[in-house]
Design a protein around this motif. Structure first.
Motif, mmCIF file in Angstrom:
data_model
loop_
_atom_site.group_PDB
_atom_site.id
_atom_site.type_symbol
_atom_site.label_atom_id
_atom_site.label_comp_id
_atom_site.label_asym_id
_atom_site.label_seq_id
_atom_site.Cartn_x
_atom_site.Cartn_y
_atom_site.Cartn_z
ATOM 1 N N LEU A 242 -6.811 6.219 5.670
ATOM 2 C CA LEU A 242 -7.692 5.209 5.086
ATOM 3 C C LEU A 242 -6.839 4.022 4.657
ATOM 4 O O LEU A 242 -6.223 4.048 3.585
ATOM 5 N N PRO A 243 -6.755 2.976 5.490
ATOM 6 C CA PRO A 243 -5.941 1.813 5.133
ATOM 7 C C PRO A 243 -6.514 1.062 3.931
ATOM 8 O O PRO A 243 -7.723 0.816 3.861
ATOM 9 N N LYS A 244 -5.656 0.707 3.018
ATOM 10 C CA LYS A 244 -6.089 -0.018 1.819
ATOM 11 C C LYS A 244 -6.658 -1.389 2.171
ATOM 12 O O LYS A 244 -7.544 -1.881 1.474
ATOM 13 N N ARG A 245 -6.198 -1.997 3.255
ATOM 14 C CA ARG A 245 -6.690 -3.317 3.613
ATOM 15 C C ARG A 245 -8.159 -3.283 4.044
ATOM 16 O O ARG A 245 -8.817 -4.317 4.104
ATOM 17 N N GLY A 246 -8.690 -2.088 4.341
ATOM 18 C CA GLY A 246 -10.101 -1.954 4.689
ATOM 19 C C GLY A 246 -11.010 -2.131 3.491
ATOM 20 O O GLY A 246 -12.222 -2.276 3.624
ATOM 21 N N ALA B 129 -1.921 11.793 0.128
ATOM 22 C CA ALA B 129 -0.700 11.069 -0.215
ATOM 23 C C ALA B 129 -1.034 9.589 -0.179
ATOM 24 O O ALA B 129 -1.826 9.145 0.649
ATOM 25 N N GLU B 130 -0.423 8.861 -1.082
ATOM 26 C CA GLU B 130 -0.607 7.410 -1.084
ATOM 27 C C GLU B 130 0.676 6.773 -0.595
ATOM 28 O O GLU B 130 1.772 7.096 -1.063
ATOM 29 N N THR B 131 0.548 5.887 0.377
ATOM 30 C CA THR B 131 1.680 5.117 0.885
ATOM 31 C C THR B 131 1.458 3.672 0.451
ATOM 32 O O THR B 131 0.410 3.351 -0.117
ATOM 33 N N PRO B 132 2.391 2.783 0.711
ATOM 34 C CA PRO B 132 2.171 1.397 0.296
ATOM 35 C C PRO B 132 0.880 0.773 0.854
ATOM 36 O O PRO B 132 0.245 -0.029 0.183
ATOM 37 N N ASP B 133 0.483 1.169 2.070
ATOM 38 C CA ASP B 133 -0.663 0.532 2.718
ATOM 39 C C ASP B 133 -1.849 1.443 2.987
ATOM 40 O O ASP B 133 -2.880 0.973 3.472
ATOM 41 N N THR B 134 -1.711 2.751 2.725
ATOM 42 C CA THR B 134 -2.780 3.685 3.096
ATOM 43 C C THR B 134 -2.960 4.792 2.062
ATOM 44 O O THR B 134 -2.087 5.043 1.239
ATOM 45 N N PHE B 135 -4.103 5.453 2.188
ATOM 46 C CA PHE B 135 -4.320 6.759 1.589
ATOM 47 C C PHE B 135 -4.395 7.708 2.786
ATOM 48 O O PHE B 135 -5.103 7.428 3.753
ATOM 49 N N VAL B 136 -3.671 8.804 2.740
ATOM 50 C CA VAL B 136 -3.631 9.755 3.852
ATOM 51 C C VAL B 136 -4.181 11.079 3.343
ATOM 52 O O VAL B 136 -3.571 11.720 2.479
ATOM 53 N N LEU B 137 -5.346 11.472 3.857
ATOM 54 C CA LEU B 137 -5.944 12.749 3.488
ATOM 55 C C LEU B 137 -5.350 13.819 4.380
ATOM 56 O O LEU B 137 -5.253 13.645 5.600
ATOM 57 N N LEU B 138 -4.946 14.939 3.787
ATOM 58 C CA LEU B 138 -4.203 15.977 4.510
ATOM 59 C C LEU B 138 -4.912 17.316 4.419
ATOM 60 O O LEU B 138 -5.440 17.681 3.365
ATOM 61 N N SER B 139 -4.893 18.045 5.524
ATOM 62 C CA SER B 139 -5.488 19.379 5.539
ATOM 63 C C SER B 139 -4.642 20.328 4.692
ATOM 64 O O SER B 139 -3.483 20.044 4.385
#
Length: 178
Positions: free
Chosen positions: A153-157, A132-142
C-alpha cells in the motif's frame, strides 16, 4: 492518473495508485527482514563472504600477498546477493504488478481490498496479521514462517498527510507492526 484518497476517520482509508519499482523494492526488503528463511540465507551468504575474505587474509599472516581471487569472489557474492538480486526481483515483481494498470485499495475495520483491471482481492486481518512500514509504503505480510504473501500500500496513494496517519492507526488497531 491522479493519486488520491478519501478518508472517514476510524472507518476506512481509500487509495489509488500506480505500482512503482521502488514500492516493490521496499516491500521485498521488508519481507526479507520478516522472513526467517531470508534471514538465514543472508547469514549463510555472509559466512561465505567471511570465508573467502579469511582465505585471502591467511597468506598475509605469513607475509605473503593476499589471495586476490578469493577477494574477487567475495566481492562478487556481495554484489550478486545484496545488490543485483534484490534489484532484479523488484524489477520482476514491478513488471508483473504494473501489467494490471492502476490500483485502488480500501482499508477498513474488516480488512483490505485491492482492485485493478486484473481483478480484486479481499484480505481479512487474519490473512495479513503483520505489517511493516517503509519510507514510502505499508507492506502487509502473511503470517506463515516464510512470509509467502505480501500486499503493498503506497503512501502516495493517500492524498492528505493525515490520511497516512489514519491508515497507520487502522493497521495498528487490527494487526501487529514488525
Amino acid at each position: 492518473m491522479e493519486e488520491h484518497a478519501e478518508t472517514t476517520v476510524g472507518e476506512c482509508v481509500e487509495l489509488e495508485y500506480q505500482v512503482a519499482r521502488e514500492d516493490m523494492r521496499q516491500a521485498l526488503k521488508a519481507r526479507a527482514r520478516a522472513s526467517g528463511r531470508a534471514r538465514r540465507a543472508q547469514r549463510f551468504a555472509l559466512i561465505g563472504v567471511a570465508a573467502f575474505v579469511g582465505a585471502s587474509a591467511v597468506p598475509l599472516a605469513d607475509g605473503e600477498a593476499p589471495d586476490t581471487q578469493s577477494l574477487v569472489i567475495a566481492g562478487l557474492i556481495v554484489v550478486l546477493l545484496f545488490v543485483l538480486q534484490p534489484w532484479l526481483m523488484a524489477r520482476q515483481f514491478h513488471k508483473i504488478a504494473s501489467r494490471n494498470g492502476a490500483y485502488s485499495g480500501r482499508v477498513d475495520d474488516f480488512g483490505v481490498t485491492v482492485s485493478n483491471t486484473g481483478g480484486s482481492s479481499r484480505l481479512n486481518w487474519l490473512a495479513a496479521p503483520h505489517y511493516a512500514e517503509t519510507p514510502d509504503t505499508f507492506v502487509l505480510l502473511s503470517g506463515d514462517k516464510n512470509v509467502s504473501c505480501l500486499t503493498v500500500l503506497p503512501k502516495r496513494g493517500v492524498r492528505e498527510a493525515g490520511s497516512v496517519d489514519d491508515l497507520r492507526t487502522l493497521l495498528d488497531r487490527h494487526i501487529r507492526r514488525l
